[in-house]
Motif scaffolding. Structure first.
Motif, PDB file in Angstrom:
ATOM      1  N   THR A  89       0.835  -1.205   0.000  1.00 29.18           N
ATOM      2  CA  THR A  89       0.000   0.000   0.000  1.00 29.18           C
ATOM      3  C   THR A  89       0.870   1.255   0.000  1.00 29.18           C
ATOM      4  OG1 THR A  89      -1.749  -1.159   1.191  1.00 29.18           O
ATOM      5  CG2 THR A  89      -1.809   1.230   1.265  1.00 29.18           C
ATOM      6  N   GLN A  92       2.760   1.612  -3.400  1.00 28.99           N
ATOM      7  CA  GLN A  92       1.910   1.988  -4.520  1.00 28.99           C
ATOM      8  C   GLN A  92       1.320   3.385  -4.361  1.00 28.99           C
ATOM      9  OE1 GLN A  92      -0.867  -1.286  -4.750  1.00 28.99           O
ATOM     10  NE2 GLN A  92       0.419  -2.386  -6.212  1.00 28.99           N
ATOM     11  N   GLY A  93       1.500   3.978  -3.190  1.00 35.95           N
ATOM     12  CA  GLY A  93       0.989   5.329  -2.951  1.00 35.95           C
ATOM     13  C   GLY A  93       1.835   6.383  -3.642  1.00 35.95           C
ATOM     14  N   SER A  94       1.426   7.632  -3.492  1.00 37.71           N
ATOM     15  CA  SER A  94       2.127   8.727  -4.169  1.00 37.71           C
ATOM     16  C   SER A  94       3.137   9.431  -3.271  1.00 37.71           C
ATOM     17  CB  SER A  94       1.104   9.746  -4.677  1.00 37.71           C
ATOM     18  OG  SER A  94       0.362  10.271  -3.584  1.00 37.71           O
ATOM     19  N   THR A  95       3.203   9.065  -2.007  1.00 41.17           N
ATOM     20  CA  THR A  95       4.139   9.727  -1.102  1.00 41.17           C
ATOM     21  C   THR A  95       5.555   9.190  -1.280  1.00 41.17           C
ATOM     22  OG1 THR A  95       3.710   8.134   0.658  1.00 41.17           O
ATOM     23  CG2 THR A  95       2.355  10.115   0.646  1.00 41.17           C
ATOM     24  N   THR A  96       6.523   9.970  -0.856  1.00 40.23           N
ATOM     25  CA  THR A  96       7.922   9.571  -0.907  1.00 40.23           C
ATOM     26  C   THR A  96       8.170   8.481   0.128  1.00 40.23           C
ATOM     27  OG1 THR A  96       8.554  11.806  -1.535  1.00 40.23           O
ATOM     28  CG2 THR A  96      10.297  10.402  -0.670  1.00 40.23           C
ATOM     29  N   ASP A 113      12.985   5.395  -8.309  1.00 40.76           N
ATOM     30  CA  ASP A 113      11.907   4.691  -9.013  1.00 40.76           C
ATOM     31  C   ASP A 113      12.221   3.215  -9.228  1.00 40.76           C
ATOM     32  OD1 ASP A 113      10.422   6.997  -9.118  1.00 40.76           O
ATOM     33  OD2 ASP A 113      11.116   7.557 -11.132  1.00 40.76           O
ATOM     34  N   ARG A 116      11.913   1.392  -5.897  1.00 40.59           N
ATOM     35  CA  ARG A 116      10.508   1.325  -5.522  1.00 40.59           C
ATOM     36  C   ARG A 116       9.797   0.220  -6.310  1.00 40.59           C
ATOM     37  NH1 ARG A 116       7.320   6.524  -3.781  1.00 40.59           N
ATOM     38  NH2 ARG A 116       5.363   5.573  -3.164  1.00 40.59           N
ATOM     39  N   THR A 120       8.131  -3.118  -4.763  1.00 38.24           N
ATOM     40  CA  THR A 120       6.722  -3.391  -5.039  1.00 38.24           C
ATOM     41  C   THR A 120       6.568  -4.832  -5.512  1.00 38.24           C
ATOM     42  OG1 THR A 120       6.302  -1.075  -5.591  1.00 38.24           O
ATOM     43  CG2 THR A 120       4.723  -2.690  -6.411  1.00 38.24           C
ATOM     44  N   ALA A 140      -1.427   1.919  -9.232  1.00 43.56           N
ATOM     45  CA  ALA A 140      -0.347   2.891  -9.180  1.00 43.56           C
ATOM     46  C   ALA A 140       0.826   2.501  -9.997  1.00 43.56           C
ATOM     47  CB  ALA A 140       0.070   3.187  -7.749  1.00 43.56           C
TER      48      ALA A 140
END
Length: 140
Positions: A89, A92-96, A113, A116, A120, A140
């Motif tokens: 979660t 896949q979120g937009s926060t750093t 990236d 990450r 993931t 995401a």
């Protein structure tokens, strides 16, 4: 030449034997106990079920108190599954997402990236491994 035990050793022997007897007797205390009320309302306790009566199960806790029955026991939550879902979660979120490389409790840098995406993929694999009937939500 045989050596006789010393007096302190002989004094400890009765206590040691009593302790061993208690250890071996412990399973006897774990017997099932039945409780029922007769026609006059008197409560009876026995290690055998009541004669000619229906037996109703009851669970006791370790202090002797009754535990309320549950309709259906919920499965235990798998900590690895919960952690993997939580990680996915966040990833896949937009926060750093920061990482603590030197394990001092403070974030040292943000994931790039590529890192990450790798983490993931790892979290999705962990969900498939640790979660029953795993369905990985890929967004995401």
């Amino acid at each position: 030449m045989s050596r006789m035990p010393t007096r302190p050793t002989l004094r400890l022997l009765p206590g040691l034997l009593a302790g061993l007897c208690l250890v071996f007797a412990l399973p006897a205390f774990a017997a099932k106990v039945y409780q029922w009320k007769d026609a006059k309302g008197v409560s009876h306790y026995s290690d055998s079920p009541p004669p000619d009566q229906a037996i109703k199960g009851r669970t006791m806790n370790d202090k002797g108190g009754s535990v309320a029955p549950t309709a259906a026991a919920k499965p235990a939550i798998n900590a690895n599954c919960s952690n993997a879902r939580s990680n996915l979660t966040v990833l896949q979120g937009s926060t750093t997402v920061n990482i603590d490389e030197d394990k001092d409790g403070k974030p040292d840098r943000a994931l790039n990236d590529s890192e990450r995406a790798n983490r993931t993929t790892l979290a999705e694999a962990q969900i498939k491994t640790y979660c029953e009937g795993a369905s990985v939500a890929s967004g995401a």
